[in-house]
Design a protein around this motif. Structure first.
Motif, PDB file in Angstrom:
ATOM      1  N   ALA A 210       4.211  24.042 -68.846  1.00 29.80           N
ATOM      2  CA  ALA A 210       3.252  23.808 -69.924  1.00 29.80           C
ATOM      3  C   ALA A 210       2.315  25.009 -70.005  1.00 29.80           C
ATOM      4  N   GLN A 211       2.591  25.877 -70.952  1.00 29.00           N
ATOM      5  CA  GLN A 211       1.738  27.063 -71.108  1.00 29.00           C
ATOM      6  C   GLN A 211       0.434  26.677 -71.798  1.00 29.00           C
ATOM      7  N   GLY A 212      -0.657  27.284 -71.341  1.00 25.63           N
ATOM      8  CA  GLY A 212      -1.931  27.017 -71.981  1.00 25.63           C
ATOM      9  C   GLY A 212      -3.086  27.560 -71.164  1.00 25.63           C
ATOM     10  N   ASP A 213      -4.155  27.875 -71.860  1.00 25.19           N
ATOM     11  CA  ASP A 213      -5.396  28.351 -71.258  1.00 25.19           C
ATOM     12  C   ASP A 213      -6.347  27.162 -71.180  1.00 25.19           C
ATOM     13  N   VAL A 214      -6.753  26.775 -69.976  1.00 29.17           N
ATOM     14  CA  VAL A 214      -7.556  25.565 -69.838  1.00 29.17           C
ATOM     15  C   VAL A 214      -8.937  25.689 -70.477  1.00 29.17           C
ATOM     16  N   SER A 215      -9.358  26.893 -70.824  1.00 32.82           N
ATOM     17  CA  SER A 215     -10.633  27.023 -71.532  1.00 32.82           C
ATOM     18  C   SER A 215     -10.534  26.508 -72.965  1.00 32.82           C
ATOM     19  N   SER A 216      -9.321  26.270 -73.439  1.00 31.22           N
ATOM     20  CA  SER A 216      -9.077  25.713 -74.766  1.00 31.22           C
ATOM     21  C   SER A 216      -8.844  24.207 -74.649  1.00 31.22           C
ATOM     22  N   ASP A 217      -9.663  23.417 -75.297  1.00 37.67           N
ATOM     23  CA  ASP A 217      -9.492  21.971 -75.253  1.00 37.67           C
ATOM     24  C   ASP A 217      -8.144  21.558 -75.835  1.00 37.67           C
ATOM     25  N   GLU A 218      -7.724  22.226 -76.894  1.00 34.73           N
ATOM     26  CA  GLU A 218      -6.423  21.924 -77.496  1.00 34.73           C
ATOM     27  C   GLU A 218      -5.298  22.155 -76.499  1.00 34.73           C
TER      28      GLU A 218
ATOM     29  N   CYS B 109      -5.555  22.065 -73.235  1.00 30.82           N
ATOM     30  CA  CYS B 109      -5.642  21.040 -72.187  1.00 30.82           C
ATOM     31  C   CYS B 109      -4.960  19.756 -72.623  1.00 30.82           C
ATOM     32  N   ARG B 110      -5.156  19.377 -73.868  1.00 24.93           N
ATOM     33  CA  ARG B 110      -4.526  18.148 -74.370  1.00 24.93           C
ATOM     34  C   ARG B 110      -3.001  18.302 -74.405  1.00 24.93           C
ATOM     35  N   ARG B 111      -2.537  19.507 -74.711  1.00 29.52           N
ATOM     36  CA  ARG B 111      -1.097  19.745 -74.728  1.00 29.52           C
ATOM     37  C   ARG B 111      -0.522  19.717 -73.301  1.00 29.52           C
ATOM     38  N   ILE B 112      -1.265  20.264 -72.347  1.00 29.61           N
ATOM     39  CA  ILE B 112      -0.809  20.242 -70.952  1.00 29.61           C
ATOM     40  C   ILE B 112      -0.694  18.806 -70.452  1.00 29.61           C
ATOM     41  N   ALA B 113      -1.728  18.015 -70.708  1.00 28.19           N
ATOM     42  CA  ALA B 113      -1.695  16.614 -70.273  1.00 28.19           C
ATOM     43  C   ALA B 113      -0.567  15.856 -70.959  1.00 28.19           C
ATOM     44  N   ALA B 114      -0.316  16.175 -72.231  1.00 28.53           N
ATOM     45  CA  ALA B 114       0.725  15.472 -72.995  1.00 28.53           C
ATOM     46  C   ALA B 114       2.118  15.733 -72.442  1.00 28.53           C
TER      47      ALA B 114
ATOM     48  N   GLY C  29     -12.933  24.230 -68.171  1.00 28.41           N
ATOM     49  CA  GLY C  29     -11.499  23.966 -68.185  1.00 28.41           C
ATOM     50  C   GLY C  29     -11.132  22.754 -67.350  1.00 28.41           C
ATOM     51  N   ALA C  30     -11.724  22.649 -66.161  1.00 29.52           N
ATOM     52  CA  ALA C  30     -11.439  21.491 -65.309  1.00 29.52           C
ATOM     53  C   ALA C  30     -11.939  20.205 -65.963  1.00 29.52           C
ATOM     54  N   PHE C  31     -13.118  20.253 -66.562  1.00 26.30           N
ATOM     55  CA  PHE C  31     -13.649  19.079 -67.253  1.00 26.30           C
ATOM     56  C   PHE C  31     -12.737  18.660 -68.398  1.00 26.30           C
ATOM     57  N   GLN C  32     -12.299  19.636 -69.183  1.00 28.58           N
ATOM     58  CA  GLN C  32     -11.435  19.330 -70.323  1.00 28.58           C
ATOM     59  C   GLN C  32     -10.102  18.741 -69.883  1.00 28.58           C
ATOM     60  N   MET C  33      -9.578  19.222 -68.758  1.00 32.16           N
ATOM     61  CA  MET C  33      -8.320  18.667 -68.258  1.00 32.16           C
ATOM     62  C   MET C  33      -8.494  17.213 -67.831  1.00 32.16           C
ATOM     63  N   VAL C  34      -9.601  16.904 -67.168  1.00 31.90           N
ATOM     64  CA  VAL C  34      -9.848  15.515 -66.775  1.00 31.90           C
ATOM     65  C   VAL C  34      -9.957  14.642 -68.020  1.00 31.90           C
ATOM     66  N   ARG C  35     -10.680  15.111 -69.007  1.00 29.17           N
ATOM     67  CA  ARG C  35     -10.842  14.335 -70.234  1.00 29.17           C
ATOM     68  C   ARG C  35      -9.494  14.116 -70.932  1.00 29.17           C
ATOM     69  N   ALA C  36      -8.678  15.182 -70.984  1.00 27.34           N
ATOM     70  CA  ALA C  36      -7.379  15.076 -71.647  1.00 27.34           C
ATOM     71  C   ALA C  36      -6.432  14.154 -70.900  1.00 27.34           C
ATOM     72  N   ALA C  37      -6.546  14.123 -69.580  1.00 26.35           N
ATOM     73  CA  ALA C  37      -5.616  13.339 -68.754  1.00 26.35           C
ATOM     74  C   ALA C  37      -6.142  11.953 -68.420  1.00 26.35           C
TER      75      ALA C  37
ATOM     76  N   MET D  80     -19.938  18.978 -60.394  1.00 25.98           N
ATOM     77  CA  MET D  80     -19.215  18.195 -61.396  1.00 25.98           C
ATOM     78  C   MET D  80     -18.272  17.193 -60.735  1.00 25.98           C
ATOM     79  N   THR D  81     -17.707  17.564 -59.599  1.00 25.95           N
ATOM     80  CA  THR D  81     -16.848  16.643 -58.857  1.00 25.95           C
ATOM     81  C   THR D  81     -17.606  15.364 -58.511  1.00 25.95           C
ATOM     82  N   LEU D  82     -18.859  15.500 -58.078  1.00 19.30           N
ATOM     83  CA  LEU D  82     -19.676  14.333 -57.758  1.00 19.30           C
ATOM     84  C   LEU D  82     -19.940  13.490 -58.997  1.00 19.30           C
ATOM     85  N   SER D  83     -20.299  14.148 -60.091  1.00 19.53           N
ATOM     86  CA  SER D  83     -20.599  13.432 -61.333  1.00 19.53           C
ATOM     87  C   SER D  83     -19.394  12.635 -61.814  1.00 19.53           C
ATOM     88  N   LEU D  84     -18.219  13.282 -61.823  1.00 20.38           N
ATOM     89  CA  LEU D  84     -17.024  12.613 -62.341  1.00 20.38           C
ATOM     90  C   LEU D  84     -16.528  11.529 -61.390  1.00 20.38           C
TER      91      LEU D  84
END
Length: 267
Positions: free
Chosen positions: A64-72, A74-79, A124-132, A173-177
Motif C-alpha cells: 500500500a503506497q502512500g505518505d502518511v502525512s496525507s489523510d487521503e 492513510c485512508r487508502r492504506i487502512a482500506a 501521520g500516526a494520528f491519521q492512521m489511527v483515525r483511518a483504521a 499522543m499515545t497516552l491520549s489515544l
C-alpha cells in the motif's frame, strides 16, 4: 501458543519497506499473521522484498503506497485491509528526521523542518489511527496500535531537535489515544535507541556509521548496537495477546541508554 500467537491476524505496518518496519512485518508473519499490509512511501523495490519475506513465512502480503502525512493516503492504506474486515494490529512505524545532531546550532533547522517532521511522525500516526479505527474496533480482541517513538523523545537527544520534539509528542499522543479509544483499542509505544539500519545511510558515509555503531555499543550498559530484529520483538509483544492488559505504556528498548553514562554522539 506464543510461537503462533498472531494466527489469522490482519496487520498493518507503515514504513514497512526496510529497517524496523520490515522486521516487524516479517515477525508478525512468522507468528501466524494471515494478512500483512506493507505501507511504503517511495521505495517500491524494497517494499516488494519485504512482501517476499512475509510470504515466505506463510502470510499474504499487500503493498500500500502512500505518505502518511496525507489523510487521503492513510485512508487508502487502512482500506487495504477491508477484505478481512478487521485490523488486529496497526504499527505506526513510518517516520523521518532532519539530521542536525548539534542541538546547540539553532540555525541548523527551521520551521519547515519542524512542520514536515510533525506531519509524518505525529500527524501521520494520528491519521492512521483515525483511518483504521473502525477496523481495529472490529477485531475479535481489542485492536492494538503500536507507535514507534524513540528514546530521543524521552531524553531529548538524537538526530535533531525537531525529531526529538516530534517523538516526545508521539509519546504524549499515545497516552491520549490509549485513554480515548479504550476499551476496544489498546495504544502503546516502543522507544528504541540506536538501530543499525539503512536510515543513517541518508546522511553519513560508511566510516561515520561505523563510528556511530561503535559509540552506540559503548554508550549502553548492555554494550550492544541494536538491530531492527532486536527491537521488532518488543514492538510485536505490545500488539500480541501477551500484552492484552497493557495500554498507554511506553516501552524503552535502547540497551539501557536512558540510564545515563556516556552520551551517544552522531558527529
Amino acid at each position: 501458543m506464543l510461537g503462533r500467537d498472531f494466527e489469522g491476524f490482519t496487520v498493518v505496518v507503515t514504513g514497512g519497506s526496510t529497517g524496523l518496519g520490515r522486521a516487524i512485518a516479517v515477525e508478525t508473519a512468522r507468528r501466524g499473521a494471515g494478512l500483512v499490509v506493507i505501507n511504503f512511501a517511495r521505495s517500491a523495490e524494497e517494499a516488494e522484498e519485504t512482501a517476499r519475506l512475509v510470504q515466505a513465512e506463510g502470510a499474504k502480503a499487500v503493498l500500500a503506497q502512500g505518505d502518511v502525512s496525507s489523510d487521503e493516503d492513510c485512508r487508502r492504506i487502512a482500506a487495504a485491509a477491508d477484505a478481512s474486515g478487521r485490523i488486529d494490529a496497526l504499527f505506526n512505524n513510518a517516520g523521518m528526521t532532519k539530521f542536525a545532531p548539534n542541538h546547540a546550532d539553532l540555525d541548523a533547522v527551521n520551521a519547515e523542518d519542524f512542520l514536515r517532521l510533525y506531519s509524518v511522525n505525529v500527524v501521520g500516526a494520528f491519521q492512521m489511527v483515525r483511518a483504521a479505527r473502525t477496523l481495529l474496533e472490529a477485531a475479535p480482541s481489542p485492536g492494538a496500535v503500536v507507535n514507534t517513538s524513540s528514546i530521543a523523545g524521552v531524553v531529548g537527544n538524537g538526530s535533531s531537535v525537531p525529531y526529538a520534539a516530534s517523538k516526545g509528542a508521539m509519546t504524549t499522543m499515545t497516552l491520549s489515544l490509549a485513554r480515548a479509544l479504550a476499551p476496544r483499542i489498546r495504544v502503546n509505544a516502543v522507544c528504541p535507541g540506536f538501530i543499525d539500519t539503512p536510515w543513517f545511510e541518508k546522511a553519513m558515509d560508511a566510516e561515520r556509521i561505523d563510528r556511530l555503531r561503535a559509540g552506540a555499543a559503548a554508550a549502553t550498559p548492555l554494550k550492544v548496537a541494536s538491530t531492527a530484529e532486536d527491537i521488532a520483538g518488543a514492538a510485536v509483544f505490545l500488539a500480541s495477546p501477551a500484552s492484552r492488559h497493557v495500554t498507554g505504556e511506553t516501552l524503552l528498548v535502547d540497551g539501557g541508554l536512558h540510564l545515563g553514562g556516556a552520551s551517544l554522539s552522531m558527529r
